[in-house]
Design a protein around this motif. Structure first.
Motif, PDB file in Angstrom:
ATOM      1  N   UNK A 145      -6.450  -3.402  -5.671  1.00 16.56           N
ATOM      2  CA  UNK A 145      -7.178  -4.519  -5.076  1.00 16.56           C
ATOM      3  C   UNK A 145      -6.941  -4.588  -3.569  1.00 16.56           C
ATOM      4  N   UNK A 146      -5.732  -4.238  -3.139  1.00 15.86           N
ATOM      5  CA  UNK A 146      -5.451  -4.206  -1.707  1.00 15.86           C
ATOM      6  C   UNK A 146      -6.351  -3.201  -1.002  1.00 15.86           C
ATOM      7  N   UNK A 147      -6.490  -2.019  -1.592  1.00 14.00           N
ATOM      8  CA  UNK A 147      -7.388  -1.015  -1.015  1.00 14.00           C
ATOM      9  C   UNK A 147      -8.827  -1.519  -0.991  1.00 14.00           C
ATOM     10  N   UNK A 148      -9.244  -2.211  -2.064  1.00 15.14           N
ATOM     11  CA  UNK A 148     -10.615  -2.728  -2.123  1.00 15.14           C
ATOM     12  C   UNK A 148     -10.838  -3.791  -1.044  1.00 15.14           C
ATOM     13  N   UNK A 153       0.819  -1.217   0.000  1.00 17.17           N
ATOM     14  CA  UNK A 153       0.000   0.000   0.000  1.00 17.17           C
ATOM     15  C   UNK A 153       0.847   1.259   0.000  1.00 17.17           C
ATOM     16  N   UNK A 154       2.107   1.154   0.464  1.00 14.35           N
ATOM     17  CA  UNK A 154       2.984   2.313   0.489  1.00 14.35           C
ATOM     18  C   UNK A 154       4.059   2.102  -0.565  1.00 14.35           C
ATOM     19  N   UNK A 214      -6.960 -17.202  -2.804  1.00 16.04           N
ATOM     20  CA  UNK A 214      -6.422 -16.118  -3.622  1.00 16.04           C
ATOM     21  C   UNK A 214      -6.158 -14.877  -2.790  1.00 16.04           C
ATOM     22  N   UNK A 215      -6.910 -14.715  -1.708  1.00 20.19           N
ATOM     23  CA  UNK A 215      -6.756 -13.548  -0.849  1.00 20.19           C
ATOM     24  C   UNK A 215      -5.426 -13.580  -0.094  1.00 20.19           C
ATOM     25  N   UNK A 216      -4.909 -14.780   0.123  1.00 21.28           N
ATOM     26  CA  UNK A 216      -3.657 -14.914   0.878  1.00 21.28           C
ATOM     27  C   UNK A 216      -2.451 -14.388   0.105  1.00 21.28           C
ATOM     28  N   UNK A 217      -2.620 -14.114  -1.166  1.00 19.00           N
ATOM     29  CA  UNK A 217      -1.534 -13.496  -1.930  1.00 19.00           C
ATOM     30  C   UNK A 217      -1.390 -12.020  -1.579  1.00 19.00           C
ATOM     31  N   UNK A 218      -2.411 -11.464  -0.903  1.00 16.92           N
ATOM     32  CA  UNK A 218      -2.397 -10.051  -0.529  1.00 16.92           C
ATOM     33  C   UNK A 218      -2.228  -9.864   0.986  1.00 16.92           C
ATOM     34  N   UNK A 219      -2.835 -10.747   1.755  1.00 17.95           N
ATOM     35  CA  UNK A 219      -2.736 -10.684   3.209  1.00 17.95           C
ATOM     36  C   UNK A 219      -2.550 -12.102   3.735  1.00 17.95           C
ATOM     37  N   UNK A 220      -1.655 -12.303   4.704  1.00 19.54           N
ATOM     38  CA  UNK A 220      -1.411 -13.660   5.211  1.00 19.54           C
ATOM     39  C   UNK A 220      -2.519 -14.213   6.092  1.00 19.54           C
ATOM     40  N   UNK A 221      -3.521 -13.421   6.421  1.00 19.85           N
ATOM     41  CA  UNK A 221      -4.612 -13.909   7.241  1.00 19.85           C
ATOM     42  C   UNK A 221      -5.534 -12.781   7.674  1.00 19.85           C
ATOM     43  N   UNK A 222      -6.624 -13.145   8.362  1.00 19.18           N
ATOM     44  CA  UNK A 222      -7.585 -12.150   8.819  1.00 19.18           C
ATOM     45  C   UNK A 222      -6.956 -11.130   9.750  1.00 19.18           C
TER      46      UNK A 222
END
Length: 257
Positions: free
Chosen positions: A37-40, A18-19, A73-81
């Motif tokens: 997509x990260x922002x979304x 994001x930065x 697929x979400x784990x490619x952006x964040x490792x978890x909740x």
């Protein structure tokens, strides 16, 4: 503190970039798409928290609303909740701190009283305008989530701003300690972590009063944001201004130029 700041930067970079390290104009289309997509993802998580609460927030529910084919697929952006929650908390603290700092910057050359009031109103204005983000950092804890140390740097920006103001209050000769109660040794020991990290120019009794003022500031804002004074105060803004002026007097801020 510098190590913590670097940790926050590292976390944000690892959680979706994001930065950006370079100008947006120099990023590739793939990098820009990832950032978007990260922002979304964060917007969807923030909305789900507000509408359904933290217990309903899962990687699967976020992925489904974002339009990803699967939660994996979400784990490619964040490792978890929890990583998403951490990113939202850092964003919330940053928004709050930016508002307080911007408000103070507009009156930076004025009296300490005016600057104190500007910071307080900056905090309140942002919090009232962003109740869900405020609730994420000052509301009930999210079950099963423990905020990592990476959130500390963002969380300390407003207290650091207020502490700097207290230091200037003393050096500018605008501090009136008349009527301050003596601080017992027991109280000194109780707040030793605070005093050990305080500017040497600020008397211990003023730092302790500063802690009380910081607590009252966010207590007053929380009461308003969470509706605890809804049937008691009909016009919150002028009442809040009076509260903060009263606290400033208790701090020893005279308001003299």
């Amino acid at each position: 503190m510098s190590r913590t700041v670097f940790s926050v930067i590292a976390v944000v970079l690892n959680m979706g970039h994001d930065v950006p390290m370079t100008s947006p104009a120099l990023r590739t289309p793939r990098e820009r798409a990832r950032s978007q997509l990260t922002r979304e993802i964060k917007e969807v998580a923030r909305r789900q928290l507000a509408q359904e609460g933290s217990t309903a927030l899962t990687m699967r529910s976020i992925a489904r609303e974002v339009g990803l084919t699967s939660a994996s697929a979400l784990y490619r952006y964040f490792p978890g909740r929890d990583a998403i929650l951490t990113a939202l908390i850092i964003d919330a603290y940053a928004g709050l701190s930016d508002a307080a700092e911007a408000a103070e910057a507009q009156v930076h050359g004025q009296t300490v009283m005016n600057r104190w009031l500007a910071i307080c109103h900056g905090v309140r204005d942002w919090s009232v305008a962003h109740p869900q983000e405020y609730a994420l950092i000052f509301g009930a804890p999210v079950p099963g989530y423990a905020a990592p140390a990476d959130t500390v740097a963002s969380a300390t920006r407003v207290p650091t701003l207020l502490t700097g103001l207290l230091a200037e209050l003393v050096t500018a000769g605008d501090y009136d300690p008349t009527g301050h109660l003596p601080v017992s040794r027991t109280v000194h020991l109780a707040v030793r972590p605070l005093l050990q990290n305080s500017p040497t120019t600020v008397p211990d009794d003023l730092m302790i009063r500063g802690l009380m003022a910081w607590t009252y500031l966010f207590g007053a804002v929380s009461f308003e944001v969470f509706g605890h004074r809804h049937d008691i105060v009909s016009d919150p803004a002028p009442y809040f201004d009076h509260e903060m002026r009263t606290i400033a007097t208790a701090l020893g801020i005279t308001g003299r130029p």
